[in-house]
Design a protein around this motif. Structure first.
Motif, PDB file in Angstrom:
ATOM      1  N   VAL A 198      21.033  18.481  -2.535  1.00 41.43           N
ATOM      2  CA  VAL A 198      21.810  17.270  -2.287  1.00 41.43           C
ATOM      3  C   VAL A 198      21.053  16.092  -2.894  1.00 41.43           C
ATOM      4  O   VAL A 198      19.855  15.921  -2.665  1.00 41.43           O
ATOM      5  CB  VAL A 198      22.014  17.030  -0.769  1.00 41.43           C
ATOM      6  CG1 VAL A 198      22.773  15.748  -0.530  1.00 41.43           C
ATOM      7  CG2 VAL A 198      22.724  18.213  -0.138  1.00 41.43           C
ATOM      8  N   GLN A 199      21.785  15.294  -3.674  1.00 42.03           N
ATOM      9  CA  GLN A 199      21.163  14.138  -4.318  1.00 42.03           C
ATOM     10  C   GLN A 199      21.928  12.890  -3.888  1.00 42.03           C
ATOM     11  O   GLN A 199      23.148  12.816  -4.029  1.00 42.03           O
ATOM     12  CB  GLN A 199      21.236  14.310  -5.832  1.00 42.03           C
ATOM     13  CG  GLN A 199      20.397  13.332  -6.577  1.00 42.03           C
ATOM     14  CD  GLN A 199      20.408  13.653  -8.078  1.00 42.03           C
ATOM     15  OE1 GLN A 199      21.304  14.303  -8.583  1.00 42.03           O
ATOM     16  NE2 GLN A 199      19.396  13.201  -8.764  1.00 42.03           N
ATOM     17  N   ARG A 200      21.194  11.914  -3.321  1.00 41.86           N
ATOM     18  CA  ARG A 200      21.791  10.650  -2.856  1.00 41.86           C
ATOM     19  C   ARG A 200      21.190   9.497  -3.632  1.00 41.86           C
ATOM     20  O   ARG A 200      20.011   9.497  -3.948  1.00 41.86           O
ATOM     21  CB  ARG A 200      21.494  10.430  -1.376  1.00 41.86           C
ATOM     22  CG  ARG A 200      22.116  11.418  -0.452  1.00 41.86           C
ATOM     23  CD  ARG A 200      21.723  11.149   0.953  1.00 41.86           C
ATOM     24  NE  ARG A 200      22.026   9.753   1.258  1.00 41.86           N
ATOM     25  CZ  ARG A 200      22.063   9.253   2.469  1.00 41.86           C
ATOM     26  NH1 ARG A 200      21.808  10.001   3.482  1.00 41.86           N
ATOM     27  NH2 ARG A 200      22.339   7.988   2.674  1.00 41.86           N
ATOM     28  N   GLU A 201      22.019   8.503  -3.867  1.00 44.03           N
ATOM     29  CA  GLU A 201      21.547   7.313  -4.567  1.00 44.03           C
ATOM     30  C   GLU A 201      22.208   6.102  -3.932  1.00 44.03           C
ATOM     31  O   GLU A 201      23.432   6.025  -3.868  1.00 44.03           O
ATOM     32  CB  GLU A 201      21.924   7.414  -6.047  1.00 44.03           C
ATOM     33  CG  GLU A 201      21.376   6.292  -6.879  1.00 44.03           C
ATOM     34  CD  GLU A 201      21.751   6.467  -8.341  1.00 44.03           C
ATOM     35  OE1 GLU A 201      22.079   5.457  -8.962  1.00 44.03           O
ATOM     36  OE2 GLU A 201      21.724   7.597  -8.836  1.00 44.03           O
TER      37      GLU A 201
ATOM     38  N   PRO B  73      26.719   7.301  -3.257  1.00 41.47           N
ATOM     39  CA  PRO B  73      27.337   8.517  -3.793  1.00 41.47           C
ATOM     40  C   PRO B  73      26.428   9.725  -3.541  1.00 41.47           C
ATOM     41  O   PRO B  73      25.210   9.639  -3.662  1.00 41.47           O
ATOM     42  CB  PRO B  73      27.470   8.226  -5.288  1.00 41.47           C
ATOM     43  CG  PRO B  73      26.521   7.124  -5.567  1.00 41.47           C
ATOM     44  CD  PRO B  73      26.272   6.400  -4.280  1.00 41.47           C
ATOM     45  N   VAL B  74      27.039  10.838  -3.160  1.00 43.84           N
ATOM     46  CA  VAL B  74      26.287  12.060  -2.861  1.00 43.84           C
ATOM     47  C   VAL B  74      26.754  13.155  -3.821  1.00 43.84           C
ATOM     48  O   VAL B  74      27.946  13.387  -3.979  1.00 43.84           O
ATOM     49  CB  VAL B  74      26.512  12.510  -1.399  1.00 43.84           C
ATOM     50  CG1 VAL B  74      25.790  13.809  -1.119  1.00 43.84           C
ATOM     51  CG2 VAL B  74      26.071  11.422  -0.442  1.00 43.84           C
ATOM     52  N   GLN B  75      25.789  13.813  -4.457  1.00 41.75           N
ATOM     53  CA  GLN B  75      26.097  14.928  -5.341  1.00 41.75           C
ATOM     54  C   GLN B  75      25.477  16.187  -4.751  1.00 41.75           C
ATOM     55  O   GLN B  75      24.311  16.198  -4.391  1.00 41.75           O
ATOM     56  CB  GLN B  75      25.532  14.695  -6.738  1.00 41.75           C
ATOM     57  CG  GLN B  75      26.159  13.528  -7.450  1.00 41.75           C
ATOM     58  CD  GLN B  75      25.509  13.287  -8.809  1.00 41.75           C
ATOM     59  OE1 GLN B  75      24.498  13.888  -9.142  1.00 41.75           O
ATOM     60  NE2 GLN B  75      26.103  12.398  -9.575  1.00 41.75           N
ATOM     61  N   GLU B  76      26.287  17.230  -4.635  1.00 45.97           N
ATOM     62  CA  GLU B  76      25.796  18.503  -4.103  1.00 45.97           C
ATOM     63  C   GLU B  76      25.869  19.560  -5.197  1.00 45.97           C
ATOM     64  O   GLU B  76      26.802  19.580  -5.993  1.00 45.97           O
ATOM     65  CB  GLU B  76      26.648  18.958  -2.912  1.00 45.97           C
ATOM     66  CG  GLU B  76      26.485  18.111  -1.692  1.00 45.97           C
ATOM     67  CD  GLU B  76      27.257  18.657  -0.504  1.00 45.97           C
ATOM     68  OE1 GLU B  76      27.599  19.849  -0.505  1.00 45.97           O
ATOM     69  OE2 GLU B  76      27.505  17.872   0.418  1.00 45.97           O
ATOM     70  N   ARG B  77      24.874  20.422  -5.197  1.00 44.24           N
ATOM     71  CA  ARG B  77      24.855  21.529  -6.149  1.00 44.24           C
ATOM     72  C   ARG B  77      24.425  22.781  -5.400  1.00 44.24           C
ATOM     73  O   ARG B  77      23.383  22.794  -4.745  1.00 44.24           O
ATOM     74  CB  ARG B  77      23.877  21.223  -7.282  1.00 44.24           C
ATOM     75  CG  ARG B  77      24.000  22.192  -8.437  1.00 44.24           C
ATOM     76  CD  ARG B  77      23.094  21.804  -9.536  1.00 44.24           C
ATOM     77  NE  ARG B  77      21.728  22.128  -9.111  1.00 44.24           N
ATOM     78  CZ  ARG B  77      20.665  22.028  -9.879  1.00 44.24           C
ATOM     79  NH1 ARG B  77      20.780  21.575 -11.089  1.00 44.24           N
ATOM     80  NH2 ARG B  77      19.484  22.357  -9.439  1.00 44.24           N
TER      81      ARG B  77
END
Length: 186
Positions: free
Chosen positions: A119-122, A98-102
């Motif tokens: 960008v935060q990836r996990e 899952p990728v979260q962008e801010r």
């Protein structure tokens, strides 16, 4: 009764140290065998042994297939093959990413707008469930890398047959000629 007890004590005193040590080890072994092993641990152990044996089985299957095909080659005669491998291959498991962008914007003192993107990836491994056990979902398997091939052939002393066998093994496994040895079989 007291005389009998005295004889047993006398016999115990005469037992050597190495006999006591063996008796102690036997007792520990009995205790270890008697301790129950949880079913999950047994299943994991069985799965690990099967995975290790599958690598051996793969190489054995390759050897058998190569023997059968080389025996059909003119001049080769009876053939025996040994394949060595550099590693045991690799299994690539499915990953959920899952990728979260801010995005954020700041206006500086001179009217300059500064945009910042974070960008935060996990990554997490995807598992398939089977009988209350989770097994990683394998999407691709990379075959073991072959280190070398030894071919014993009845016609291995003929230079033309040796070259044909070497060329066939090079084509099948993508090996360099110096990693292939063809010899005459007794």
């Amino acid at each position: 009764m007291g005389e009998r007890k005295g004889r047993y004590l006398e016999k115990l005193r005469n037992v050597r140290k190495d006999q006591w040590f063996i008796l102690l080890l036997a007792g520990i072994l009995i205790i270890v065998i008697a301790i129950p092993v949880p079913a999950d641990d047994k299943e994991k152990l069985v799965q690990k042994v099967q995975e290790e044996n599958s690598d051996i089985t793969q190489v054995t299957d390759l050897e058998t297939r190569l023997e059968r095909i080389l025996e059909q080659m003119a001049g080769a005669g009876r053939v025996k093959v040994m394949i060595t491998q550099v590693d045991s291959g690799e299994k690539i498991v499915e990953k959920d990413v899952p990728v979260q962008e801010r995005n954020s914007q700041e206006e500086g003192s001179e009217g300059v707008v500064r945009t910042e993107k974070e960008v935060q990836r996990e990554e997490t491994t995807v598992y398939s469930k089977s009988d209350d056990t989770q097994i990683p979902y394998v999407i691709r398997e990379i075959a073991p890398e072959i280190g070398g091939v030894l071919v014993l052939a009845q016609g291995g002393d003929d230079p033309v047959t040796e070259k044909n066998i070497t060329d066939a093994v090079m084509a099948l496994f993508g090996l360099e000629a110096h990693k292939i040895k063809v010899m005459k079989m007794n």
